[in-house]
Design an enzyme around this catalytic site. Structure first.
Site, PDB file in Angstrom:
ATOM      1  N   HIS A 129       0.845  -1.200   0.000  1.00  0.00           N
ATOM      2  CA  HIS A 129       0.000   0.000   0.000  1.00  0.00           C
ATOM      3  C   HIS A 129       0.881   1.250   0.000  1.00  0.00           C
ATOM      4  CE1 HIS A 129      -3.066  -2.799   1.512  1.00  0.00           C
ATOM      5  NE2 HIS A 129      -3.950  -1.892   1.152  1.00  0.00           N
ATOM      6  N   ASN A 160       8.428  -3.588   3.286  1.00  0.00           N
ATOM      7  CA  ASN A 160       7.022  -3.373   3.640  1.00  0.00           C
ATOM      8  C   ASN A 160       6.732  -3.699   5.096  1.00  0.00           C
ATOM      9  OD1 ASN A 160       4.211  -2.974   3.378  1.00  0.00           O
ATOM     10  ND2 ASN A 160       3.899  -5.118   2.797  1.00  0.00           N
ATOM     11  N   ASP A 260      14.679  18.016   0.585  1.00  0.00           N
ATOM     12  CA  ASP A 260      15.490  18.353  -0.604  1.00  0.00           C
ATOM     13  C   ASP A 260      16.073  17.109  -1.250  1.00  0.00           C
ATOM     14  OD1 ASP A 260      15.126  21.089  -0.698  1.00  0.00           O
ATOM     15  OD2 ASP A 260      16.850  21.532   0.581  1.00  0.00           O
ATOM     16  N   GLU A 263      13.408  15.527  -3.229  1.00  0.00           N
ATOM     17  CA  GLU A 263      13.151  16.321  -4.441  1.00  0.00           C
ATOM     18  C   GLU A 263      14.208  16.024  -5.499  1.00  0.00           C
ATOM     19  OE1 GLU A 263      12.683  20.470  -3.457  1.00  0.00           O
ATOM     20  OE2 GLU A 263      10.569  20.153  -2.953  1.00  0.00           O
ATOM     21  N   ASP A 269       8.556  18.718  -6.868  1.00  0.00           N
ATOM     22  CA  ASP A 269       8.628  19.864  -5.965  1.00  0.00           C
ATOM     23  C   ASP A 269       7.555  19.699  -4.900  1.00  0.00           C
ATOM     24  OD1 ASP A 269       8.918  22.253  -4.667  1.00  0.00           O
ATOM     25  OD2 ASP A 269       8.275  23.511  -6.348  1.00  0.00           O
ATOM     26  N   PHE A 270       7.978  19.363  -3.681  1.00  0.00           N
ATOM     27  CA  PHE A 270       7.026  19.225  -2.582  1.00  0.00           C
ATOM     28  C   PHE A 270       6.754  20.594  -1.942  1.00  0.00           C
ATOM     29  CE2 PHE A 270       9.427  15.242  -2.835  1.00  0.00           C
ATOM     30  CZ  PHE A 270       8.389  14.405  -3.208  1.00  0.00           C
ATOM     31  N   GLN A 279       9.514  27.100   2.490  1.00  0.00           N
ATOM     32  CA  GLN A 279       9.821  25.842   1.816  1.00  0.00           C
ATOM     33  C   GLN A 279      11.319  25.521   1.942  1.00  0.00           C
ATOM     34  OE1 GLN A 279       8.918  24.323  -2.611  1.00  0.00           O
ATOM     35  NE2 GLN A 279       7.782  26.141  -2.082  1.00  0.00           N
ATOM     36  N   GLU A 283      12.711  22.243   3.979  1.00  0.00           N
ATOM     37  CA  GLU A 283      13.184  21.166   3.108  1.00  0.00           C
ATOM     38  C   GLU A 283      14.663  20.846   3.283  1.00  0.00           C
ATOM     39  OE1 GLU A 283      11.925  22.242  -0.830  1.00  0.00           O
ATOM     40  OE2 GLU A 283       9.831  21.804  -0.393  1.00  0.00           O
TER      41      GLU A 283
HETATM   42 MN    MN Z   1       2.440  -1.869   3.770  1.00  0.00          MN
HETATM   43 MN    MN Z   2       9.648  22.161  -2.602  1.00  0.00          MN
END
Ligand code: MN
Ligand code: MN
Length: 287
Positions: A129, A160, A260, A263, A269-270, A279, A283
């Site tokens: 998931h 996982n 960063d 990214e 780009d978060f 930001q 970051e």
């Molecule tokens: Mn899982």
């Molecule tokens: Mn960003």
């Protein structure tokens, strides 16, 4: 040219916010009682931004935006797995319904292959998931939404069931115990991981890419926080983990990196809806 482009953007923004204000007024006023409450034009799960600029159009098959009440995600038709999913997590989302059953995602555009749970059978990889089952278990609809195969990727069992799961539990503890509200973005990148049958580049007769790394970025907020409440001091936690066996007992903290770093790995780009300086500060730090 630049000026013109900028003023166009500003005009568009102004128009959208005027529209939003009008809608808000309408809903808050006399109509509020008889219409379903619409929070905003964009999903709450994309409050902080759309990391890859995904769009819900068949013209972008490898960055195809799927929005549901429970989360938003970018699906990649060439890889037959998602690029990323983004979701809000607070106490309201948490319940204790049992797990649902994996299902093909029948909402994909006509003619696209629909991954089935059987495509993973015997592959040596878990049906991993992205939005965890335990983050969406307050209603049958919520639970079913995270068991759609578009939320799933081939994940090394040791990843996982090891540090990846431990970090999921840590995040839910932040919500339950510390009463935080989280914005989480997670996904995978690269090609080739190791499962119970060794190294593989794909499963499902070559149709489904096995990613090389999995990553997650978490912004830690107070319940009900809005964009303007995020400061340079706001906590972010980021991890990058290899999609391989042999890490089951490795603590998740060992995989901490800066936003960063993620990214750079992904090209996304978060937190793009946050002011540049905020930001940049959030970051650059490793939690
Ligand atoms: Mn899982
Ligand atoms: Mn960003």
């Amino acid at each position: 040219m630049l000026r013109l482009a900028l003023s166009k953007v500003l005009q568009k923004r102004a128009f959208v916010s005027i529209l939003g204000a009008l809608l808000g007024t309408l809903l808050a006023g006399g109509l509020g009682g008889c219409l379903p409450v619409v929070q905003s034009a964009t999903s709450v799960h994309l409050l902080l931004g759309n990391p890859s600029g995904a769009i819900a159009s068949v013209t972008a098959p490898d960055n195809y935006l799927i929005e549901r009440p429970q989360y938003a995600l970018s699906f990649n038709r060439s890889r037959n797995i998602l690029n990323w999913a983004s979701w809000q997590l607070n106490r309201d989302w948490l319940g204790n319904l049992p797990r649902s059953e994996f299902q093909p995602d029948r909402t994909l555009p006509q003619g696209w292959y629909q991954v089935t749970p059987r495509d993973y059978t015997g592959s040596g990889f878990d049906r991993g998931h992205t939005v965890p089952a335990s983050d969406r278990n307050r209603s049958p609809e919520d639970s079913q939404s995270v068991f759609l195969m578009t939320n799933i990727f081939p994940q090394a069992p040791d990843n996982n069931q090891g540090p990846w799961q431990a970090f999921e539990v840590y995040c839910r503890d932040l919500v339950r115990r510390d009463q935080r509200e989280l914005y989480i973005i997670a996904g995978s990148t690269g090609v080739g991981g190791s499962g119970e049958r060794g190294k593989q580049r794909s499963v499902g007769q070559g149709k489904i890419t096995v990613p090389a790394q999995v990553w997650k970025v978490v912004l830690v907020l107070e319940p009900g926080a809005e964009l303007r409440d995020v400061t340079q001091q706001t906590q972010a936690i980021a991890v990058i983990m290899p999609n391989q066996q042999g890490i089951r007992d490795t603590p998740w903290q060992r995989f901490r990196v800066s936003v960063d770093d993620v990214e750079q790995l992904t090209g996304y780009d978060f937190f793009s809806n946050l002011p540049r300086d905020v930001q940049a500060a959030i970051e650059a730090r490793v939690d």
